[in-house]
Design a protein around this motif. Structure first.
Motif, PDB file in Angstrom:
ATOM      1  N   GLN A  34       0.837  -1.208   0.000  1.00 49.85           N
ATOM      2  CA  GLN A  34       0.000   0.000   0.000  1.00 49.85           C
ATOM      3  C   GLN A  34       0.871   1.257   0.000  1.00 49.85           C
ATOM      4  OE1 GLN A  34      -2.274  -2.065   3.290  1.00 49.85           O
ATOM      5  NE2 GLN A  34      -3.750  -0.482   2.742  1.00 49.85           N
ATOM      6  N   VAL A  35       0.234   2.395  -0.367  1.00 51.02           N
ATOM      7  CA  VAL A  35       0.996   3.627  -0.622  1.00 51.02           C
ATOM      8  C   VAL A  35       0.333   4.827   0.052  1.00 51.02           C
ATOM      9  CG1 VAL A  35       1.759   5.217  -2.445  1.00 51.02           C
ATOM     10  CG2 VAL A  35       1.802   2.736  -2.856  1.00 51.02           C
ATOM     11  N   THR A  57       4.253   0.465   2.266  1.00 45.25           N
ATOM     12  CA  THR A  57       5.708   0.444   2.039  1.00 45.25           C
ATOM     13  C   THR A  57       6.230   1.644   1.258  1.00 45.25           C
ATOM     14  OG1 THR A  57       5.425  -0.853   0.017  1.00 45.25           O
ATOM     15  CG2 THR A  57       5.780  -2.086   2.069  1.00 45.25           C
ATOM     16  N   VAL A  58       5.324   2.489   0.742  1.00 42.22           N
ATOM     17  CA  VAL A  58       5.772   3.639  -0.048  1.00 42.22           C
ATOM     18  C   VAL A  58       5.154   4.922   0.501  1.00 42.22           C
ATOM     19  CG1 VAL A  58       5.856   4.716  -2.331  1.00 42.22           C
ATOM     20  CG2 VAL A  58       6.006   2.225  -2.131  1.00 42.22           C
ATOM     21  N   MET A  59       6.012   5.911   0.761  1.00 42.01           N
ATOM     22  CA  MET A  59       5.562   7.240   1.158  1.00 42.01           C
ATOM     23  C   MET A  59       6.054   8.229   0.090  1.00 42.01           C
ATOM     24  SD  MET A  59       4.299   9.668   3.094  1.00 42.01           S
ATOM     25  CE  MET A  59       3.833   8.862   4.626  1.00 42.01           C
ATOM     26  N   ILE A  60       5.114   8.849  -0.628  1.00 43.60           N
ATOM     27  CA  ILE A  60       5.453   9.870  -1.621  1.00 43.60           C
ATOM     28  C   ILE A  60       5.027  11.225  -1.059  1.00 43.60           C
ATOM     29  CG2 ILE A  60       5.026  10.725  -3.963  1.00 43.60           C
ATOM     30  CD1 ILE A  60       4.308   7.788  -4.723  1.00 43.60           C
ATOM     31  N   VAL A 108       5.927   4.561   7.111  1.00 44.67           N
ATOM     32  CA  VAL A 108       6.236   3.296   6.439  1.00 44.67           C
ATOM     33  C   VAL A 108       7.403   2.629   7.168  1.00 44.67           C
ATOM     34  CG1 VAL A 108       5.343   4.043   4.205  1.00 44.67           C
ATOM     35  CG2 VAL A 108       7.742   4.459   4.745  1.00 44.67           C
ATOM     36  N   GLY A 109       7.742   1.427   6.726  1.00 46.48           N
ATOM     37  CA  GLY A 109       8.823   0.695   7.387  1.00 46.48           C
ATOM     38  C   GLY A 109       8.389   0.040   8.681  1.00 46.48           C
ATOM     39  N   ARG A 110       7.083  -0.208   8.821  1.00 51.72           N
ATOM     40  CA  ARG A 110       6.557  -0.757  10.072  1.00 51.72           C
ATOM     41  C   ARG A 110       6.256  -2.251   9.980  1.00 51.72           C
ATOM     42  NH1 ARG A 110       4.051   2.894  13.829  1.00 51.72           N
ATOM     43  NH2 ARG A 110       5.062   4.903  13.596  1.00 51.72           N
ATOM     44  N   ILE A 127       9.840   8.684  -1.056  1.00 45.48           N
ATOM     45  CA  ILE A 127      10.269   9.433  -2.239  1.00 45.48           C
ATOM     46  C   ILE A 127       9.808  10.881  -2.086  1.00 45.48           C
ATOM     47  CG2 ILE A 127      10.211   9.574  -4.751  1.00 45.48           C
ATOM     48  CD1 ILE A 127       9.370   6.556  -4.686  1.00 45.48           C
ATOM     49  N   LEU A 128      10.769  11.790  -2.098  1.00 46.60           N
ATOM     50  CA  LEU A 128      10.499  13.209  -1.917  1.00 46.60           C
ATOM     51  C   LEU A 128      10.429  13.886  -3.276  1.00 46.60           C
ATOM     52  CD1 LEU A 128      13.211  13.690   0.851  1.00 46.60           C
ATOM     53  CD2 LEU A 128      10.769  13.252   1.230  1.00 46.60           C
ATOM     54  N   LEU A 129       9.226  14.230  -3.707  1.00 43.15           N
ATOM     55  CA  LEU A 129       9.058  14.983  -4.948  1.00 43.15           C
ATOM     56  C   LEU A 129       9.217  16.462  -4.626  1.00 43.15           C
ATOM     57  CD1 LEU A 129       6.038  13.175  -6.639  1.00 43.15           C
ATOM     58  CD2 LEU A 129       8.313  13.456  -7.620  1.00 43.15           C
ATOM     59  N   ALA A 130      10.135  17.139  -5.299  1.00 41.24           N
ATOM     60  CA  ALA A 130      10.449  18.519  -4.909  1.00 41.24           C
ATOM     61  C   ALA A 130      10.748  19.400  -6.109  1.00 41.24           C
ATOM     62  CB  ALA A 130      11.652  18.526  -3.962  1.00 41.24           C
ATOM     63  N   ASN A 131      10.493  20.680  -5.922  1.00 43.91           N
ATOM     64  CA  ASN A 131      10.976  21.695  -6.866  1.00 43.91           C
ATOM     65  C   ASN A 131      12.389  22.062  -6.421  1.00 43.91           C
ATOM     66  OD1 ASN A 131       8.792  22.193  -8.700  1.00 43.91           O
ATOM     67  ND2 ASN A 131       7.669  23.073  -6.982  1.00 43.91           N
ATOM     68  N   ILE A 132      13.360  21.442  -7.045  1.00 44.92           N
ATOM     69  CA  ILE A 132      14.755  21.633  -6.628  1.00 44.92           C
ATOM     70  C   ILE A 132      15.308  22.846  -7.373  1.00 44.92           C
ATOM     71  CG2 ILE A 132      17.019  20.523  -6.376  1.00 44.92           C
ATOM     72  CD1 ILE A 132      15.458  17.819  -6.606  1.00 44.92           C
ATOM     73  N   LYS A 133      15.078  24.020  -6.786  1.00 47.46           N
ATOM     74  CA  LYS A 133      15.429  25.270  -7.458  1.00 47.46           C
ATOM     75  C   LYS A 133      16.878  25.680  -7.225  1.00 47.46           C
ATOM     76  CE  LYS A 133      10.698  26.971  -6.932  1.00 47.46           C
ATOM     77  NZ  LYS A 133       9.832  27.963  -6.253  1.00 47.46           N
TER      78      LYS A 133
END
Length: 690
Positions: free
Chosen positions: A478-479, A557-560, A579-581, A589-595
């Motif tokens: 699950q996510v 298992t997935v954290m976005i 997660v990881g429990r 997974i960190l979705l980011a605006n990497i400016k």
């Protein structure tokens, strides 16, 4: 006008609007002045509407020249039009099927409006313009378009709820400030030492800033006052505890050995150490006031269960308060499971508890037939009474203000207090925030806890990320997908979560059951969604940070995390801990605006370390000052304006001066101290007014 005057007595606030303001938490003039802007818009009045390019979003000050009659078009749409002037230039505002929009405007009045500019056949049009502010009645900060000197203006934008418009907030706050004078409350020596502006000026400029420099001066002044008052209350609480610290002497119950043998796992060394520290406190004739810090998943709850069990076996009651029903219910289930072999009465009291059950539970608490009670804020209601409460546990302490903690502890006499947090707090910061408490730390994780693989990706790579999540779901996992809380603007927050929900429901996860939770979802519905997610029926949960604490789903298992650059590192670490429990490999997974390099550097801290205390220290060192105009209005810690991490340097200064004030024998200082404490008791806020 008095600072505590009811909001309904303000000119322009009728019964309906008063009710809408009440729903925003605004009941009197003080509440209104403490309803700080969410952000600010900078208006350049010097820019001509003629200079604007096609589809440019602009903010302009203009005058209403004419309101035209509505036109009925062939496609059954109704077109409403207003002719505006900006100096010598004319343009039109147009609305389709919004005939009510023109009712907000009056001929010859001045307004600041915002919208997108369209240019066609030499005509300039602004489609669906919205009023930022009605400046006709604002003589204190209006723009004279004929005066080339005054060409810039900063407009406050407020958190909007219940159909209360930004224009309305600006108007009534402006009216209130014209009819009130705010008396200084800080000692003169502090104002002179730091060059602070007056409280009256700071309040006016936070709502209607004349310049960016004055706005920043006002923020600094009000943040200092808030943290100064917070420190004063914490320090006085510490002194009170020292001088009134008679406690209950609990014995070490022989049943503890039996309980230890029945635990499904062995305690870590860190857990055992903390249990000993608490039991030693319980044996003393002084009341315990202890903070238990432990990283996500370090096992704080079992420590609380063991120590509450000891209190119950001494013939007293124990209580635990959690910030959400989800977390309270989880604690209730865990305590029942651990103590199932012992003849104890354990109950749950939350907002969703039926009225009939509430009455029964309250009667049993008063009679003493309930041994352990777990609940939410419902536990601090005035009609909740205990027969002989011996220990109170507050979980996720950072989500309760000092006043709430005091209210809960006052439910009994000489009770032992244990406050717990899964938010690792740097030692330097904890000394200021929890100066009235002894500190215990669980600094190791139980065996079997997964190391979470953490990575960051640009927002442009979301397709790859969601395909990865889909593969995990096909494996039976699950996510979680978390959206950022857009400051305190709940409408914007709701839209962002809904948009992502709709997009993913129609796209990547069209054949999968997905759910959505956010702050405004009713508790019953939220609990139902969470229960379905825990049961595995919902495969993807899209949420705001409401899932930061209190969710234990081993199969996830997935954290976005969307727009992860907008979170503090400590909060990202908290979210990662969802997660990881379980036994399966987990990912964050960190979705980011990497400016820039700063964003990259911050996110790399999370990739390199799973140690919450290290991450918290880095957060304290590296966290930026936020957006140019923006600031939080969270209220979770009881603070309205200041952020203890971003404003750590101000906190240190404020704490130092609060200590000096408490030690001062100066008559004026004693008077100031007493006035501040009186105002805190009246309003429960840390920014005090006359």
């Amino acid at each position: 006008m008095d600072i505590y005057s009811d909001i309904k007595y303000i000119v322009g606030v009728g019964p309906k609007m008063a009710e809408a303001l009440n729903k925003c938490g605004i009941y009197n003039v003080l509440d209104l002045l403490l309803y700080f802007p969410r952000d600010y818009e900078q208006v350049s009045a010097g820019k001509s509407i003629l200079e604007c390019v096609e589809s440019e979003k602009v903010i302009v000050e203009c005058n209403v020249l004419n309101i035209l009659k509505d036109l009925r078009l062939k496609n059954n749409k109704t077109l409403s039009t207003i002719v505006f002037t900006q100096g010598e230039n004319k343009f039109k505002g147009k609305w389709f099927n919004q005939t009510y929009a023109k009712n907000s405007f009056k001929i010859s009045n001045n307004y600041i409006i915002t919208g997108k500019v369209n240019k066609f056949n030499g005509e300039i049009t602004m489609m669906n313009p919205k009023i930022v502010k009605n400046t006709s009645m604002d003589t204190t900060n209006s723009i004279d378009t004929n005066n080339s000197v005054d060409t810039n203006k900063i407009i406050a934008t407020y958190p909007l709820k219940n159909n209360v418009t930004n224009n309305f907030f600006n108007k009534i706050i402006s009216d209130v400030l014209c009819n009130i004078e705010i008396t200084e409350i800080l000692p003169k020596w502090i104002l002179e030492k730091y060059g602070f502006c007056s409280l009256d000026d700071a309040t006016r400029n936070i709502h209607s800033p004349k310049s960016l420099e004055l706005l920043n001066q006002s923020k600094r002044r009000l943040k200092f006052q808030e943290l100064f008052t917070y420190s004063l209350k914490i320090l006085m609480l510490k002194e009170f505890i020292k001088s009134h610290n008679e406690g209950i002497q609990f014995k070490i119950a022989p049943e503890l050995t039996t309980l230890k043998g029945k635990l499904p796992y062995e305690l870590t060394k860190a857990q055992s150490k903390v249990v000993r520290e608490i039991l030693i406190d319980q044996k003393k004739d002084k009341g315990m006031n202890r903070l238990l810090q432990g990283d996500v998943g370090s096992g704080k709850t079992i420590v609380a269960i063991i120590t509450m069990f000891n209190v119950v076996k001494n013939g007293y009651q124990a209580a635990m308060m959690a910030p959400t029903e989800i977390l309270a219910k989880q604690h209730y289930e865990e305590i029942q499971k651990v103590l199932k072999d012992f003849p104890l009465t354990i109950q749950l009291l939350c907002g969703s508890t039926s009225p009939k059950d509430k009455e029964l539970i309250k009667r049993q608490l008063k009679e003493g037939t309930i041994d352990i009670i777990i609940g939410t804020h419902a536990l601090i209601e005035d009609n909740v009474e205990f027969k002989n409460i011996g220990m109170i546990v507050t979980d996720e302490q950072h989500r309760f203000g000092v006043s709430q903690r005091n209210r809960f502890s006052n439910k009994g006499k000489n009770v032992d207090i244990l406050v717990m947090t899964a938010t690792p707090i740097p030692r330097t910061l904890s000394l200021y925030l929890y100066g009235d408490l002894d500190v215990s730390i669980i600094d190791e994780l139980p065996p079997g806890r997964q190391t979470i693989d953490t990575s960051y990706e640009s927002m442009d790579s979301s397709k790859k990320v969601y395909e990865f999540a889909l593969n995990e779901i096909k494996k039976g996992r699950q996510v979680y997908i978390v959206c950022p809380l857009v400051e305190e603007n709940e409408e914007m927050n709701l839209t962002s979560v809904q948009e992502l929900y709709e997009k993913l429901k129609e796209g990547y996860f069209s054949s999968i059951e997905i759910g959505m939770v956010y702050g405004k979802v009713p508790s019953k519905q939220k609990n139902e969604i969470m229960d379905r997610f825990k049961a595995g029926e919902i495969k993807v949960l899209i949420a705001t940070t409401v899932i930061e604490v209190g969710v234990n789903v081993p199969n996830a298992t997935v954290m976005i995390i969307e727009n992860s650059e907008r979170f503090g590192l400590a909060q990202l670490h908290q979210l990662r801990g969802r997660v990881g429990r379980g036994v399966h490999k987990s990912y964050c997974i960190l979705l980011a605006n990497i400016k820039n390099k700063i964003v990259k550097k911050r996110l790399e801290v999370l990739i390199k370390s799973n140690d919450g205390f290290f991450i918290a220290e880095e957060d304290l060192k590296n966290r930026g000052a936020g957006e140019l105009f923006g600031f939080k209005q969270s209220g979770e810690s009881g603070l309205l304006l200041a952020d203890v991490i971003e404003d750590f340097n101000i906190l240190k200064l404020a704490n130092s001066e609060a200590k000096q004030l408490l030690q001062s024998d100066n008559i004026e200082d004693i008077k100031v101290k007493n006035e501040i404490l009186e105002k805190i008791d009246q309003s429960s806020n840390y920014i005090c007014f006359n």
